[in-house]
Each structure stands twice: as structure tokens, then as C-alpha cells.
Design a protein around this motif. Structure first.
Motif, short mmCIF file in Angstrom:
data_model
loop_
_atom_site.label_atom_id
_atom_site.label_comp_id
_atom_site.label_asym_id
_atom_site.label_seq_id
_atom_site.Cartn_x
_atom_site.Cartn_y
_atom_site.Cartn_z
N THR A 348 0.83 -1.21 0.00
CA THR A 348 0.00 0.00 0.00
C THR A 348 0.86 1.27 0.00
O THR A 348 0.48 2.28 -0.58
CB THR A 348 -0.93 0.02 1.22
N PHE A 349 2.02 1.21 0.66
CA PHE A 349 2.92 2.36 0.64
C PHE A 349 3.40 2.65 -0.79
O PHE A 349 3.43 3.81 -1.23
CB PHE A 349 4.11 2.11 1.56
N ALA A 350 3.77 1.58 -1.49
CA ALA A 350 4.22 1.75 -2.88
C ALA A 350 3.09 2.28 -3.76
O ALA A 350 3.31 3.16 -4.61
CB ALA A 350 4.72 0.40 -3.42
N LEU A 351 1.87 1.77 -3.55
CA LEU A 351 0.74 2.29 -4.32
C LEU A 351 0.47 3.75 -4.00
O LEU A 351 0.14 4.55 -4.88
CB LEU A 351 -0.50 1.44 -4.04
N GLY A 352 0.60 4.12 -2.71
CA GLY A 352 0.41 5.51 -2.32
C GLY A 352 1.43 6.42 -2.99
O GLY A 352 1.08 7.51 -3.48
N LEU A 353 2.69 6.00 -3.02
CA LEU A 353 3.71 6.79 -3.71
C LEU A 353 3.39 6.92 -5.19
O LEU A 353 3.55 8.00 -5.77
CB LEU A 353 5.08 6.13 -3.52
N LEU A 354 2.94 5.83 -5.79
CA LEU A 354 2.65 5.85 -7.23
C LEU A 354 1.51 6.82 -7.53
O LEU A 354 1.60 7.66 -8.42
CB LEU A 354 2.27 4.43 -7.68
N PHE A 355 0.41 6.72 -6.78
CA PHE A 355 -0.71 7.60 -7.02
C PHE A 355 -0.39 9.04 -6.69
O PHE A 355 -0.86 9.97 -7.34
CB PHE A 355 -1.93 7.13 -6.22
N GLY A 356 0.43 9.24 -5.65
CA GLY A 356 0.82 10.60 -5.28
C GLY A 356 1.65 11.25 -6.35
O GLY A 356 1.47 12.43 -6.70
#
Length: 359
Positions: A348-356
Motif C-alpha cells: 500500500t505504501f508503494a501504491l500511495g507513492l505511485l498515485f501521489g
């Protein structure tokens, strides 16, 4: 080999064994003080067996017994648990200790008698049986508590660090975490209530009607349809007819008989749906609040790092407790729980960085 030809290393090992046996004797005595009835008697007999083992090492050592040694750290920890913590928790650790003692005796201890090795093996099984009683009595509530806490830790950690990684402001991260806590806790509580309630309803449907027993004396003895009940429960025709005949004889003699009784699971083993739901709610909330706390005092990657560390410590603890209570080494279970929790958080951290970044 005689005592005179024993090496210094062997003498030291005997003294360590003596210290262990005496410590285990005291542990069993201490546990027995907290129990009554049959459990107390069993624990006292185990204590006497450990005392016999200690006498064996004393006789081997003779005048080389020396000053009493301290038992191992593990045995000291067992003594502490027996004094201050739950009975089942202490028994679970003792079970592992007895199993290891059995392996040690059989692998590389040429000085313990065969009966001592057999004693240790039997002790492990006795402790396993006593611990199983305790596990069964706490299984429903404990399962809800452990899974609730783990789910709260993992799901809310993944939620808040994923949102934080996307660059969302701190107040929104807190609101998201609080919403995840409440939604998850309510969902867990509802799921546990339905699960336990359904189990109890299924058990109730499988329990014989008590009123039917009062009508049994009116049955035709020659037809003996009571035997059909026993056959439906899986008994052979001969066994079913034998039991039915015995029940009729008791009824003819006007003896009290519950011919329709059967062995089913106890409601107490399943537990209360409200207790399971409450336990699940509280422990999920307790776990879920931990990753939120750092965002109250700080923000950004600092809060993410602190939350990750706090949740990691909590996951190690809950995983270790599950390992101990299951009679298994706690460290592998603790690391397994940590790996599962951190894997979810990393995704989820990686997805958050990607979407951010995309935004």
C-alpha cells in the motif's frame, strides 16, 4: 564409566541438570497451588517425578555436587510465568520445555536412566493434555482477540501509510485512520457474532429434544424403534439394538435414563457470541489505534516510520504469544506475523507513492 572417570564437562552438565530438575519441581509445585481437584493432583505428581530425577543427579555427583547452580534463563522465565501469568500460558511453555528435554535425553545424555527419558516424554504429553483443556476453554474469545488485534494492526497500518505516502495532509490521514478503525472494528465484531451465533444454532439443532425422553416408556418393546436412533448416529445394528434393549430394561425398572442423550460439542467450548464480538471489537480497535498515534504528534515520513516500528513490535508480540500458546517456538511465529504485516504495508505504501506522483 564411574563417577571417578567422569570429566569436568560431564560433572558440570550433571550439576546443570540437577539445577533444572529442582527448578522444574518448584514450578510444578507453584502451579499446583493455583489449581484444585484433579489438575492439582496431576501437577503435584509431576513435581515428585522431577524430584526423583534431581535425586538421580545428586547420587551421580556425590561429593562433587558443589554449590547449587542457577537454572537456565528459559527455566527461570517459566518460573516467572508460573508465578505471575496465566496458567495456560505457563503450561504451553512448559510443554515445549519438556519436549526439548525428551530430545536432549534421547540424543546425547548417556547418564540419565531410560525411565527418566520415558518420564520426560510422558510429562510432555501430560502437559499437552492439561494445556489443551485450557486452550479449549479460551479458544473462542482468544481467537477473536488475537485475530482482531492482528487485523487492526495490519489493515490500519497499510491504510494510513498508503494514504500518507500519497502526500495527503495529516488531518486527512488521521480521519482515514479513525474511519478505518471504526469500520474494521464493527465489521470484525459483527462477523464474530454471526460466526459464534451460527455455531450455537447448529449445535442446538443437533441436540436431542429432552421432552422426547418422557415419551420413551410408551414405545413398543418388540418393535424397539429406539434402535433406529442409534443406527442413525452411526452405530451398527447389533450395537444399536443392544443399547436400545438396555435402555428399555432401565425404563421397565423405573430407573432414570436419558436414552436419547448424545455426545455433542459443549456450548461452553463455542463461547458466547456477545463475548466474542466484544473481544474482537476491542482488540481490533486496540491494534488499529497504534499506527494512528504517531500522526497525532508528527507527520510525513517520520510518522510513517514510527508507525511502522510500533506496529512491528506489536506484531512480534502477538505472533510470539500465538506461538507460545500453541506449544511451538515463538520466534518463527513472531517473524511470520511481522513479514505478513510488513508485506501488506509495503504494497500500500508503494501504491500511495505511485498515485501521489501521478497526481
Amino acid at each position: 564409566m564411574s563417577k571417578k572417570s567422569a570429566s569436568d564437562r560431564q560433572i558440570l552438565e550433571w550439576r546443570r541438570n540437577l539445577a533444572e530438575e529442582l527448578a522444574e519441581y518448584r514450578i510444578y509445585r507453584r502451579l499446583a497451588q493455583k489449581r484444585d481437584g484433579e489438575e492439582r493432583e496431576i501437577l503435584l505428581e509431576l513435581a515428585e517425578a522431577e524430584k526423583r530425577h534431581a535425586l538421580h543427579w545428586e547420587m551421580l555427583l556425590g561429593d562433587k555436587v558443589g554449590k547449587p547452580l542457577r537454572p537456565s534463563f528459559r527455566t527461570l522465565l517459566l518460573g516467572l510465568l508460573a508465578r505471575w501469568f496465566g496458567f495456560v500460558f505457563a503450561l504451553a511453555l512448559i510443554q515445549t520445555s519438556e519436549e526439548r528435554a525428551t530430545e536432549r535425553r534421547s540424543d546425547d545424555d548417556d547418564w540419565g536412566t531410560p525411565s527418566m527419558a520415558a518420564d520426560e516424554a510422558v510429562h510432555a504429553e501430560v502437559i499437552r493434555a492439561l494445556a489443551t483443556r485450557g486452550r479449549n476453554s479460551m479458544s473462542g474469545t482468544f481467537r477473536a482477540a488475537v485475530f482482531g488485534a492482528n487485523d487492526g494492526l495490519v489493515s490500519n497500518l497499510a491504510l494510513v501509510i498508503g494514504v500518507a505516502a500519497a502526500g495527503i495532509d495529516n488531518s486527512t490521514v488521521l480521519l482515514t485512520g479513525a474511519s478505518g478503525l471504526l469500520a474494521g472494528a464493527l465489521s470484525m465484531a459483527a462477523g464474530e457474532w454471526v460466526s459464534v451465533r451460527s455455531q450455537r444454532e447448529l449445535l442446538d439443532a443437533s441436540t436431542p429434544d429432552e421432552n422426547s425422553n418422557s415419551l420413551l416408556p410408551a414405545l413398543d418393546y418388540d418393535a424397539n424403534e429406539l434402535a433406529l436412533v442409534y443406527r442413525a448416529r452411526g452405530l451398527s445394528q447389533d450395537e444399536a439394538e443392544r443399547l436400545a434393549g438396555a435402555a428399555f430394561e432401565k425404563m421397565r425398572a423405573q430407573e432414570s435414563v436419558n436414552a436419547l442423550d448424545t455426545h455433542t460439542a459443549d456450548f461452553e467450548e463455542i463461547g458466547s457470541p456477545w463475548r466474542a464480538a466484544t473481544s474482537s471489537f476491542l482488540f481490533f480497535a486496540t491494534g488499529a489505534v497504534i499506527p494512528i498515534i504517531p500522526f497525532i504528534f508528527t507527520s510525513g515520513m517520520v510518522a510513517v516510520l514510527i508507525a511502522t516500528v510500533l506496529v512491528g513490535i506489536a506484531l512480534l508480540f502477538t505472533g510470539g504469544v500465538v506461538g507460545v500458546l500453541s506449544g511451538k517456538p515463538p520466534f518463527p511465529r513472531a517473524m511470520r506475523q511481522l513479514l505478513i504485516g510488513y508485506s501488506a504495508g509495503i504494497i500500500t505504501f508503494a501504491l500511495g507513492l505511485l498515485f501521489g506522483t501521478t497526481a
